[in-house]
Write a protein that holds these residues in place. Structure first.
Motif, short mmCIF file in Angstrom:
data_model
loop_
_atom_site.label_atom_id
_atom_site.label_comp_id
_atom_site.label_asym_id
_atom_site.label_seq_id
_atom_site.Cartn_x
_atom_site.Cartn_y
_atom_site.Cartn_z
N VAL A 37 -7.19 10.97 -10.63
CA VAL A 37 -6.03 10.04 -10.54
C VAL A 37 -6.69 8.64 -11.12
CG1 VAL A 37 -6.00 7.74 -9.18
CG2 VAL A 37 -5.23 10.31 -8.36
N SER A 76 -7.86 5.14 -12.76
CA SER A 76 -7.67 3.67 -11.49
C SER A 76 -8.11 2.88 -13.12
CB SER A 76 -8.59 4.14 -9.97
OG SER A 76 -8.21 2.69 -9.91
N LEU A 86 -4.12 10.32 -1.42
CA LEU A 86 -4.43 9.42 -2.25
C LEU A 86 -3.85 7.51 -1.71
CD1 LEU A 86 -5.21 7.85 -5.34
CD2 LEU A 86 -2.84 8.09 -5.45
N SER A 87 -4.60 6.64 -1.23
CA SER A 87 -3.79 5.40 -1.33
C SER A 87 -4.13 4.40 -2.39
CB SER A 87 -4.93 5.11 0.00
OG SER A 87 -4.10 4.48 0.55
N VAL A 88 -3.08 3.55 -2.75
CA VAL A 88 -3.18 3.00 -3.69
C VAL A 88 -3.29 1.91 -2.61
CG1 VAL A 88 -2.53 1.44 -5.42
CG2 VAL A 88 -2.39 4.21 -5.65
N GLU A 89 -4.19 0.94 -3.33
CA GLU A 89 -4.49 -0.05 -1.59
C GLU A 89 -3.93 -1.88 -3.14
OE1 GLU A 89 -5.66 -0.27 1.16
OE2 GLU A 89 -5.53 1.76 0.94
N VAL A 101 -8.55 2.70 -4.53
CA VAL A 101 -7.90 3.47 -4.15
C VAL A 101 -8.57 4.16 -3.48
CG1 VAL A 101 -6.18 3.52 -6.32
CG2 VAL A 101 -8.60 5.08 -5.86
N SER A 159 -3.53 -3.25 -6.86
CA SER A 159 -3.93 -2.11 -7.74
C SER A 159 -2.91 -1.41 -8.53
CB SER A 159 -4.31 -1.16 -6.72
OG SER A 159 -6.01 -1.38 -5.96
N VAL A 202 -11.68 10.85 -9.66
CA VAL A 202 -11.12 9.20 -9.38
C VAL A 202 -12.11 8.26 -10.73
CG1 VAL A 202 -10.90 6.56 -8.73
CG2 VAL A 202 -10.19 8.53 -7.30
N ARG A 216 0.51 -0.89 0.10
CA ARG A 216 -0.12 -0.05 0.38
C ARG A 216 0.51 0.83 -0.09
NH1 ARG A 216 -2.85 2.84 3.93
NH2 ARG A 216 -1.63 2.20 6.09
N ALA A 252 -2.37 2.34 -10.17
CA ALA A 252 -3.16 4.01 -10.78
C ALA A 252 -1.82 5.04 -11.43
CB ALA A 252 -3.80 4.54 -9.49
#
Length: 268
Positions: free
Chosen positions: A119, A121, A90-93, A126, A96, A142, A79, A98
């Motif tokens: 962003v 995706s 922004l958090s990209v899990e 996200v 993923s 997004v 992450r 993005a």
């Protein structure tokens, strides 16, 4: 800050006073409204696991500054948090992909005038954590191939798997637009596909859990970033900077110490 004025200080002493005043000012604003005007756009605030830029072998590291069009890929247990604009993280899990499409902010006389973060995706989940501010001057989106979600001051997650987009809102309200232009408004506690009627978010929703974790992580990560940037400017005050920041965010003390040490290793 020392609180003492009118003294004749050496250049180094004055630099330290200025740095500590800057630290106080930035931490105070973070505590009040969740915004750090001096954070660099694209600033990597937190990395967990294996996060990379598309086509590059090197892992992304905390403190790195990403650029427009950078494509982030996260591993299965990974992450990343990226500051895209003042008060927009922004958090990209895990698992993923993005791309950072737009990042901008206008600041005049020490005050925020406008901010933008977009962003794209490509797959996975996200989360956008947006500190409340002037809605008319905020453009955060997004995008996916199926549509886009638009917000001003909120927390929301977008999951895009198998060509299907789902927006889940945990704070505030988000507009979700499909490819034809149809827009629906999604309130907190609900989710919807682009242009579809919102429904209650299921209990134990992975998107809600991810959003909660992203919000919790953002606070400490932003305090650590402030401390690291100030320590880099005045390494001789690094220990004092770390102590002040840790007092402001005790739960992130280790994270703060590591960030400061990375920026001012000679003072560690």
């Amino acid at each position: 800050a020392s609180g003492v004025t009118g003294l004749k200080l050496s250049k180094e002493e004055q630099a330290k006073v200025d740095a500590l005043e800057s630290l106080d000012r930035r931490l105070e604003r973070l505590a009040i409204d969740g915004i750090d005007l001096e954070m660099k756009q694209g600033q990597v605030l937190l990395v967990e696991g294996d996060c990379r830029l598309d086509g590059k072998k090197e892992k992304i590291t905390v403190g790195q500054v990403l650029a427009l069009s950078d494509k982030i890929t996260t591993g299965k247990e990974s992450r990343i948090l990226v500051g895209m604009a003042p008060g927009v993280v922004l958090s990209v899990e895990p698992g993923s992909v993005a791309t950072l499409e737009k990042m901008s902010a206008e600041i005049k006389n020490g005050e925020l005038q406008s901010r933008e973060a977009v962003v794209n995706s490509e797959s996975g989940l996200v989360v956008m954590n947006i500190a409340p501010w002037n809605k008319e001057k905020t453009d955060v989106r997004v995008k996916t191939k199926e549509g886009e979600s638009v917000a001003q001051g909120t927390v929301f997650a977008v999951n895009f798997v198998g060509g299907k987009m789902m927006t889940t809102v945990t704070r505030g309200t988000v507009g979700s637009r499909d490819s034809s232009g149809k827009m629906v408004s999604i309130p907190a506690g609900q989710q919807a596909a682009p242009g579809a009627t919102p429904v209650a978010t299921p209990a134990n929703s992975p998107a809600v859990l991810a959003a909660g974790k992203a919000v919790e992580s953002t606070v400490g990560a932003m305090v650590a970033n402030v401390a690291a940037s100030v320590a880099a400017a005045i390494p001789t005050a690094a220990a004092e900077v770390a102590a002040i920041a840790a007092k402001a965010s005790p739960a992130a003390a280790e994270q703060i110490a590591a960030a400061v040490a990375a920026k001012a290793p000679e003072a560690a």
